[in-house]
Scaffold this active site. Structure first.
Site: not given
Length: 343
Positions: A181, A233, A322
């Protein structure tokens, strides 16, 4: 709520407004409609790039004059500051996708990530099934190395076309320094570089298997994702084998992989459904921060800070966002320091 700070136009940008052939260049555009969280202040300067060449030319111009450039796609996975985004903000609408018979794909980074999956699936190409339900563009997926269910977009890249140091060139995937990520363009003080398009190579697959996998990913997302405005998220999952093995209720496959979902930790810390002003941690999925009442960007980030603090207090690990914070957060950070200082 405090009034958003209004940036004064820099002399360099003022000159561009006067002489550049940029009919869609605007000043002081509110970025709330351009963020899926529906929060944030104004862009100092704003334009929409409707083609690959328009995107490239605008970025080369700005980089050549040291003007900070922020690229937006669908606005998921970002949170603009209430105090605005300085420099030039460009909405990327370069969306062409070219799927070739040998499994090679060339895609412009403003295309929908889900549309890229559909185009490749129609050509019986396998690998992007996890993109179903990800509400973002290919560009955003690249910056965050988006993925799900142990897959990620960087696996399939062969090269990328970028604008860097005022020049347009092709680079190898290693230039992006991909990890979980993460990529070079997410790091602290990243280079002023923009990815224009990518070349990918995908393996052939059986149509039934491709669509069956995609439907399963879609089913799982529908069951978890709330309808209120969010960025998806908010935090990355935690890779910590010791912690995973210590959690009795964590499913076996996650223990074996050493992965602890951020939503699991937030819920176990007692914050599922917790509300701060107009921002709330999801009832359906605790790793979603929802805008349920005209929340400001500052309120959303304060709630994120609260979740990080509580999870660290209970489990001894620090959640990592994120979501990318865009723009001028200096006032927010100063206020946060003041609140932590002893009276």
């Amino acid at each position: 709520m405090s009034q958003a700070f209004r940036f004064q136009r820099s002399p360099m940008l003022q000159a561009w407004v006067q002489v550049a052939e940029a009919p869609n260049l605007l000043s002081g555009v509110c970025l709330r409609p351009f963020s899926t969280l529906k929060a944030g202040g104004d862009a100092e300067q704003f334009m929409v790039a409707r083609s690959l060449n328009e995107l490239a030319d605008s970025c080369m111009w700005a980089q050549g004059r040291k003007i900070h450039t922020t690229i937006l796609g669908s606005g998921s996975n970002v949170l603009p500051s209430d105090d605005g985004v300085p420099g030039l903000t460009i909405v990327n609408q370069a969306t062409r996708i070219d799927v070739r018979s040998n499994g090679e794909v060339i895609a412009e980074t403003g295309c929908s990530f889900q549309e890229l999956f559909l185009k490749t699936a129609q050509a019986n190409l396998h690998g992007l099934e996890f993109a179903v339900g990800i509400p973002g563009t290919l560009g955003g997926a690249l910056v965050s190395n988006a993925g799900a269910y142990r897959s990620c977009v960087s696996e399939f890249l062969t090269r990328l076309e970028v604008v860097m140091d005022g020049r347009r060139e092709w680079v190898a995937p290693g230039w992006m320094q991909f990890s979980y990520r993460d990529s070079l363009l997410r790091r602290e003080d990243p280079p002023q570089a923009v990815v224009l398009r990518v070349e990918m190579r995908l393996p052939a697959g059986a149509p039934k298997q491709i669509y069956d996998e995609a439907r399963e990913y879609q089913r799982q997302r529908i069951s978890k994702q709330p309808p209120s405005p969010s960025a998806g998220s908010f935090f990355k999952n935690v890779n910590n084998r010791g912690l995973a093995e210590s959690l009795v209720a964590l499913p076996g496959p996650l223990k074996s992989a050493g992965i602890v979902p951020a939503g699991y930790l937030i819920e176990a810390a007692g914050l599922k459904g917790f509300r701060l002003g107009g921002a709330m941690l999801g009832q359906r999925h605790a790793n979603f921060i929802l805008n349920v009442g005209d929340a400001s960007a500052f309120e959303i980030r304060r709630l994120a800070q609260l979740a990080k603090k509580r999870v660290h207090s209970v489990f001894g690990v620090t959640l990592e966002e994120e979501v990318l914070y865009l723009g001028d957060w200096s006032r927010f950070e100063a206020e946060s320091i003041d609140q932590q200082s002893p009276s």
